[in-house]
Design an enzyme around this catalytic site. Structure first.
Site, short mmCIF file in Angstrom:
data_model
loop_
_atom_site.label_atom_id
_atom_site.label_comp_id
_atom_site.label_asym_id
_atom_site.label_seq_id
_atom_site.Cartn_x
_atom_site.Cartn_y
_atom_site.Cartn_z
N HIS A 160 -4.48 36.63 30.90
CA HIS A 160 -5.04 37.21 29.66
C HIS A 160 -4.06 37.03 28.50
CE1 HIS A 160 -7.53 40.16 32.29
NE2 HIS A 160 -8.40 39.40 31.64
N CYS A 247 -3.21 47.14 31.50
CA CYS A 247 -4.49 46.99 32.20
C CYS A 247 -5.03 48.29 32.77
CB CYS A 247 -4.36 46.04 33.39
SG CYS A 247 -3.39 44.61 33.07
C1 CIR Z 1 -8.44 40.28 37.56
O1 CIR Z 1 -8.17 39.10 37.86
O2 CIR Z 1 -9.41 40.55 36.84
C2 CIR Z 1 -7.58 41.38 38.11
N1 CIR Z 1 -7.11 41.02 39.42
C3 CIR Z 1 -6.42 41.66 37.20
C4 CIR Z 1 -6.84 42.17 35.86
C5 CIR Z 1 -5.69 42.57 35.01
N2 CIR Z 1 -6.14 43.08 33.77
C6 CIR Z 1 -5.55 42.85 32.61
O3 CIR Z 1 -4.59 42.08 32.52
N3 CIR Z 1 -6.06 43.42 31.54
#
Ligand code: CIR
Length: 254
Positions: A160, A247
């Site tokens: 991200h 997150c």
């Molecule tokens: C994903 O790949 O969507 C999750 N394993 C990790 C999401 C992390 N979220 C973020 O960086 N905002």
């Protein structure tokens, strides 16, 4: 008052989405203990923590940053880029409805909150496999009338935008120049991660304070040298699920 919405770590976390990391075993109890410490830190820093119940069938549901973006005027319910994550929006919508008017990202737009960095009235949105120009156009259409500037930024080599860059203060960004073009952000004071800590650009501001992962002491020292004090917190278990500090919460004022 500051509110932080969080959600308990799902027992399905071992089936999480992974893009740039190899799958390694995640210790559920350790992840839950670290997540409780994170919630406690938010509470100590003045947040009223609204901890949503576990979603046993939704592996990545602890990462509540992705299904919504909360601004002062309204909240945007996203259309997460990973299909497995779309059902997460239902409960986030319900949790935010008492606090903000809601608008929705519509297909074919896709957007993860992890790709949206707000600095004042400017939003920087990463173009990634999770967030596309169609969603950025919808954001611009809805938010320009409220005085927001919506910019896009390319992201390379990480999940991200906010894996690559976060705001460390109202005029300072912390970034990894390998993953995002530092030149785009020249209107801010730019601090860079220590090259031996590529994943260290994700700092979580909580009011006047900031939380920062214990895993990145060299970058933490760089921040201190630049006058930005941070509170260390261990988030190593959820890092294996490609999650960082921002997150795991949606923080806003009520
Ligand atoms: C994903 O790949 O969507 C999750 N394993 C990790 C999401 C992390 N979220 C973020 O960086 N905002």
């Amino acid at each position: 008052m500051l509110v932080a919405i969080t959600r308990a770590v799902s027992r399905a976390i071992t089936r999480c989405e992974l893009t740039h990391l190899e799958r390694t075993p995640i210790d559920l109890e350790r992840a839950r203990a670290q997540h409780r410490d994170y919630e406690a830190a938010l509470a100590r820093l003045g947040c009223k923590v609204i901890s949503l119940p576990e979603e046993p069938e939704l592996p990545d549901s602890v990462f509540v940053e992705d299904p919504a973006i909360v601004l002062d005027e309204l909240a945007i319910i996203t259309r997460p880029g990973a299909e497995s994550r779309r059902p997460e929006t239902a409960t986030i919508r319900a949790a935010l409805a008492p606090h903000r008017p809601l608008v929705e990202i519509e297909a074919p737009g896709i957007l993860d909150g992890g790709d949206v960095m707000r600095i004042g009235k400017t939003l920087w949105i990463g173009v990634t496999p999770r967030s596309n120009p169609r969603a950025i156009a919808q954001m611009r259409e809805r938010l320009a009338p409220l005085g927001y500037i919506v910019n896009s930024a390319g992201v390379h080599g990480c999940l991200h935008l906010k894996t690559a860059i976060t705001a460390a203060s109202d005029d300072t960004v912390l970034l990894n120049p390998e993953w995002v073009d530092a030149g785009l952000f020249s209107q801010y004071r730019v601090l860079t991660v220590d090259p031996s800590e590529p994943s260290a650009a994700n700092l979580l501001r909580v009011g006047e304070h900031a939380l920062f992962p214990t895993a990145f002491p060299k970058t933490r020292a760089r921040l201190a040298q630049a006058g930005i004090e941070t509170i260390p917190i261990d988030a190593s278990e959820l890092a294996k699920a490609e999650g960082a500090l921002t997150c795991c919460s949606l923080i806003f004022t009520v």
